[in-house]
Design a protein around this motif. Structure first.
Motif, short mmCIF file in Angstrom:
data_model
loop_
_atom_site.label_atom_id
_atom_site.label_comp_id
_atom_site.label_asym_id
_atom_site.label_seq_id
_atom_site.Cartn_x
_atom_site.Cartn_y
_atom_site.Cartn_z
N ARG A 252 0.81 -1.22 0.00
CA ARG A 252 0.00 0.00 0.00
C ARG A 252 0.84 1.27 0.00
NH1 ARG A 252 -4.47 -1.73 4.63
NH2 ARG A 252 -5.62 -3.25 3.36
N ASN A 253 2.07 1.18 0.48
CA ASN A 253 2.92 2.35 0.60
C ASN A 253 4.13 2.21 -0.31
OD1 ASN A 253 5.16 4.04 1.67
ND2 ASN A 253 3.66 4.59 3.25
N PRO A 254 4.28 3.09 -1.31
CA PRO A 254 5.39 2.97 -2.27
C PRO A 254 6.76 2.98 -1.61
CG PRO A 254 3.75 4.51 -3.08
CD PRO A 254 3.36 4.18 -1.67
N LEU A 255 6.95 3.83 -0.60
CA LEU A 255 8.24 3.90 0.07
C LEU A 255 8.54 2.61 0.82
CD1 LEU A 255 10.76 5.45 0.85
CD2 LEU A 255 9.49 6.46 2.76
N LEU A 256 7.51 2.10 1.53
CA LEU A 256 7.69 0.83 2.24
C LEU A 256 7.93 -0.31 1.26
CD1 LEU A 256 5.05 0.90 5.13
CD2 LEU A 256 7.53 1.00 5.33
N ARG A 257 7.23 -0.28 0.13
CA ARG A 257 7.39 -1.33 -0.88
C ARG A 257 8.81 -1.33 -1.43
NH1 ARG A 257 3.28 -0.18 -3.65
NH2 ARG A 257 4.18 1.11 -5.30
N PHE A 258 9.34 -0.13 -1.71
CA PHE A 258 10.70 -0.04 -2.22
C PHE A 258 11.71 -0.50 -1.17
CE2 PHE A 258 14.67 2.34 -2.92
CZ PHE A 258 14.98 1.88 -4.19
N THR A 259 11.49 -0.08 0.08
CA THR A 259 12.38 -0.51 1.16
C THR A 259 12.36 -2.01 1.33
OG1 THR A 259 12.02 1.60 2.33
CG2 THR A 259 12.90 -0.25 3.63
N ASP A 260 11.17 -2.58 1.26
CA ASP A 260 11.00 -4.02 1.43
C ASP A 260 11.74 -4.80 0.34
OD1 ASP A 260 9.34 -6.37 2.67
OD2 ASP A 260 8.96 -6.51 0.51
N LEU A 261 11.52 -4.42 -0.91
CA LEU A 261 12.15 -5.18 -2.00
C LEU A 261 13.67 -4.95 -2.02
CD1 LEU A 261 12.90 -3.34 -4.80
CD2 LEU A 261 10.41 -3.14 -4.81
N THR A 262 14.10 -3.77 -1.56
CA THR A 262 15.54 -3.51 -1.50
C THR A 262 16.20 -4.38 -0.43
OG1 THR A 262 15.19 -1.22 -2.22
CG2 THR A 262 17.29 -1.73 -1.18
N LEU A 263 15.58 -4.47 0.74
CA LEU A 263 16.12 -5.32 1.80
C LEU A 263 16.10 -6.78 1.38
CD1 LEU A 263 14.60 -3.65 5.00
CD2 LEU A 263 16.97 -3.53 4.17
N ARG A 264 15.08 -7.19 0.67
CA ARG A 264 15.05 -8.57 0.15
C ARG A 264 16.22 -8.80 -0.81
NH1 ARG A 264 10.00 -11.17 1.15
NH2 ARG A 264 8.49 -9.70 2.03
N GLY A 265 16.58 -7.77 -1.56
CA GLY A 265 17.73 -7.88 -2.46
C GLY A 265 19.00 -8.16 -1.70
N ALA A 266 19.17 -7.52 -0.54
CA ALA A 266 20.34 -7.80 0.29
C ALA A 266 20.32 -9.23 0.80
CB ALA A 266 20.39 -6.82 1.47
N GLY A 267 19.15 -9.71 1.19
CA GLY A 267 19.02 -11.09 1.66
C GLY A 267 19.27 -12.10 0.57
N GLN A 268 18.95 -11.76 -0.66
CA GLN A 268 19.06 -12.70 -1.77
C GLN A 268 20.51 -13.01 -2.13
OE1 GLN A 268 16.94 -14.59 -3.10
NE2 GLN A 268 14.92 -13.67 -3.28
N VAL A 269 21.46 -12.23 -1.63
CA VAL A 269 22.87 -12.60 -1.82
C VAL A 269 23.10 -14.00 -1.26
CG1 VAL A 269 25.26 -12.07 -1.21
CG2 VAL A 269 23.66 -10.21 -1.72
N MET A 270 22.39 -14.30 -0.16
CA MET A 270 22.50 -15.61 0.50
C MET A 270 21.25 -16.46 0.24
SD MET A 270 25.45 -15.13 2.08
CE MET A 270 25.60 -16.40 3.33
N PHE A 271 20.50 -16.12 -0.82
CA PHE A 271 19.30 -16.85 -1.24
C PHE A 271 18.09 -16.64 -0.32
CE2 PHE A 271 22.87 -19.41 -2.85
CZ PHE A 271 22.54 -19.52 -4.19
N MET A 272 18.12 -15.66 0.56
CA MET A 272 17.05 -15.48 1.53
C MET A 272 16.10 -14.36 1.11
SD MET A 272 17.71 -17.80 3.88
CE MET A 272 18.27 -18.85 2.51
N ASN A 273 14.85 -14.70 0.86
CA ASN A 273 13.83 -13.75 0.46
C ASN A 273 13.13 -13.23 1.71
OD1 ASN A 273 11.90 -12.26 -0.90
ND2 ASN A 273 10.65 -14.04 -1.45
N ASN A 274 13.86 -12.43 2.50
CA ASN A 274 13.36 -11.99 3.79
C ASN A 274 13.95 -10.62 4.10
OD1 ASN A 274 13.21 -11.59 6.71
ND2 ASN A 274 12.52 -13.71 6.82
N PRO A 275 13.12 -9.58 4.28
CA PRO A 275 13.65 -8.24 4.52
C PRO A 275 14.40 -8.11 5.85
CG PRO A 275 11.26 -8.27 4.79
CD PRO A 275 11.64 -9.59 4.20
N VAL A 276 13.98 -8.86 6.87
CA VAL A 276 14.67 -8.81 8.16
C VAL A 276 16.08 -9.40 8.01
CG1 VAL A 276 14.65 -9.55 10.57
CG2 VAL A 276 12.51 -8.92 9.43
N THR A 277 16.17 -10.52 7.30
CA THR A 277 17.48 -11.10 7.01
C THR A 277 18.34 -10.12 6.23
OG1 THR A 277 16.62 -13.37 6.99
CG2 THR A 277 18.66 -12.98 5.79
#
Length: 338
Positions: free
Chosen positions: A10-35
């Motif tokens: 619902r929130n573009p800024l939160l959506r961008f933050t979420d997918l960006t953090l998932r990108g950091a997690g995906q270095v280690m194959f983890m689709n998780n913003p907290v990771t």
């Protein structure tokens, strides 16, 4: 996570933050913003501890530039949402300030490299879809090789820590005298070196980050760091490389990929991942030898080549649905087109 996902949508800024953090997690194959957030924290900690804050800044800039480039190119929404276009640019962003002088020219070089990494991700993914294997971090490796080699020809791009090109020599006998705590820290550095960070605290934080999304991934990463380090010692690798964790990082990624990302974790997958881990250490040494004459690092190429070789046989190890990683029984993460 459902509430968080809904809020992000619902929130573009939160959506961008979420997918960006998932990108950091995906270095280690983890689709998780907290990771992903913890992984970025580990990178910042390690970079500051090594007095190289530009590496942490570069990683974040690479992550943002790579993601924004993907959005500008109007890539597939689902893969974008999973952070699939952030992880390789993040690594490119960390690599450039690690090996090149910290000045304005370097930062412009980094931005170009990060954006290009996203384009290379799309190109390589399209090619490798034919064989049904993922691009993994090869876009980062290929782009960074070009950037490092190009730096030798550009006077304005200063080289700070690339190895001096030299013909390879047979390994000589080296003394190896490490206490158990020193050995343990070198193994943890093997985890953090995925992000070009040689700091054991960062390695520990990354293991915690993995455990949040997948205990299997954390276990496999820790086990691979141990196996790779002990194997390198047994084979007589140079002590400096072992102490720095340079034989561990690619092995860590291979173990996660083969043990719980592209196969359901069971005893057969574990044995397959163990063999892949051992082979990765050998490939690491081989590429170190092959690249010595041109003075560029292997980056994560040993992981890429080993994992491709072990995925192409299509071994009947109960592959995960759509090649997605297991997160403690919950399917989530990197698509086959990554």
């Amino acid at each position: 996570m459902k509430f968080a996902d809904t809020a992000a949508e619902r929130n573009p800024l939160l959506r961008f933050t979420d997918l960006t953090l998932r990108g950091a997690g995906q270095v280690m194959f983890m689709n998780n913003p907290v990771t992903g957030l913890l992984i970025l924290a580990a990178v910042v900690w390690g970079a500051v501890a090594e007095d190289l804050p530009q590496v942490a800044i570069g990683a974040v800039v690479g992550l943002l530039v790579g993601t924004l480039t993907a959005m500008a190119l109007k890539v597939d929404r689902d893969t974008l949402r999973q952070g699939m276009y952030g992880f390789s640019p993040l690594l490119t962003g960390a690599a450039v300030p690690t090996f090149l002088d910290n000045d304005a020219w370097m930062w412009g070089y980094l931005v170009i490299g990060a954006a290009t990494t996203t384009v290379v991700t799309l190109a390589v993914s399209n090619v490798f879809t034919t064989w049904g294997v993922p691009a993994l971090t090869f876009p980062f490796v290929l782009t960074s090789w070009f950037l490092m080699l190009g730096a030798y020809q550009f006077h304005k791009i200063g080289i700070s820590s690339l190895s001096t090109p030299a013909l390879p020599q047979p390994a000589g006998a080296t003394s190896f005298d490490m206490s158990f705590p020193e050995l343990a820290t070198s193994m943890l550095k093997g985890v953090s070196q995925v992000f070009l960070i040689g700091d054991w605290v960062s390695g520990l934080i990354i293991l915690v980050a993995l455990a949040i999304n997948s205990r299997w991934a954390a276990i496999l990463a820790a086990a691979a760091a141990v196996v790779a380090t002990l194997l390198a010692i047994a084979l007589g690798a140079h002590s400096t490389a072992i102490e720095s964790g340079l034989f561990g990082f690619s092995a860590v990624l291979t173990a996660i990929a083969l043990g719980c990302v592209f196969n359901v974790p069971n005893w057969r997958a574990m044995l397959y991942a163990l063999l892949g881990t051992v082979v990765t250490v050998v490939i690491q040494a081989a590429l170190d030898t092959a690249l010595a004459p041109i003075g560029v690092p292997t980056f994560t190429a040993p992981f890429v080549f080993a994992t491709w070789l072990f995925l192409l046989p299509k071994a009947d190890l109960v592959p995960t649905p759509h090649h997605k990683p297991i997160a403690d029984g919950v399917v989530s993460g990197r698509e086959a087109t990554s």
